[in-house]
Write a protein that holds these residues in place. Structure first.
Motif: not given
Length: 185
Positions: A42-50, A69-71, A104-116, A176-180
């Motif tokens: 789980r850690i490997r899969q999630i931290s590869a992108r987020y 991933t949300f969806k 939240e700071k990291s997500l903003i820097d990546m270009g994420i707009l919504n936290m769910n 803009g493109k999300v910068l994973h």
């Protein structure tokens, strides 16, 4: 308190935090504690992108949080699902807030707009589930987005599930493109 990236080697320590939630609460609808290897995966899969982060004080992991991933469709790229778990003996000390602020700071820097956040919610509070998670997210700026009735069954009881959301960026006509690869800690 410091925030660090979670690594696969942290799986056993994070499981010590997560296991009591599985065994004694309806906060997670998981019935069985994952193995260390499952948690590493789980850690490997999630931290590869987020971002997948931990709060550490004097060498002790106090809690962890991550986005995922949300969806799994491109149109949802700007939205994530967030999760936070704090050592049950360390709750109400600001650890969850600290982790979510860093996340939240990291997500903003990546270009994420919504936290769910997907949250188990009791119809009536009981020994397995309270409304603490709802109030925590509300205090973090999340708003209720929807409720699914009797959607989780654990400990011989039905529980509702709610979605809460927080907009953390502007929603332009051409996002803009999300910068994973850009998430940092």
């Amino acid at each position: 308190m410091l925030v660090n990236r979670v690594k696969e080697e942290d799986a056993a320590e994070l499981l010590k935090i997560y296991a009591p939630y599985v065994e004694n609460t309806a906060i997670t609808f998981e019935y069985t504690i994952p193995s260390v290897d499952q948690f590493k995966n789980r850690i490997r899969q999630i931290s590869a992108r987020y971002p997948y982060i931990k709060a550490v004080e004097k060498g002790e992991v106090l809690g962890y949080a991550y986005a995922n991933t949300f969806k799994d469709r491109e149109a949802y790229d700007w939205s994530v699902e967030t999760t936070v778990y704090v050592d049950q003996n360390k709750k109400r000390q600001g650890i969850g807030r600290f982790l979510y602020q860093q996340l939240e700071k990291s997500l903003i820097d990546m270009g994420i707009l919504n936290m769910n956040a997907c949250i188990a919610c009791p119809m009536v509070e009981d020994e397995y589930l309270t409304n603490d998670s709802y109030y925590f997210h509300k205090n973090m700026g999340f708003e209720l987005a929807g409720r699914f009735h009797r959607s989780g069954y654990k400990f011989g009881k039905w529980y509702d599930m709610i979605w809460m959301e927080k907009m953390i960026g502007e929603h332009p006509d051409q996002p803009g493109k999300v910068l994973h690869e850009k998430w940092h800690i």
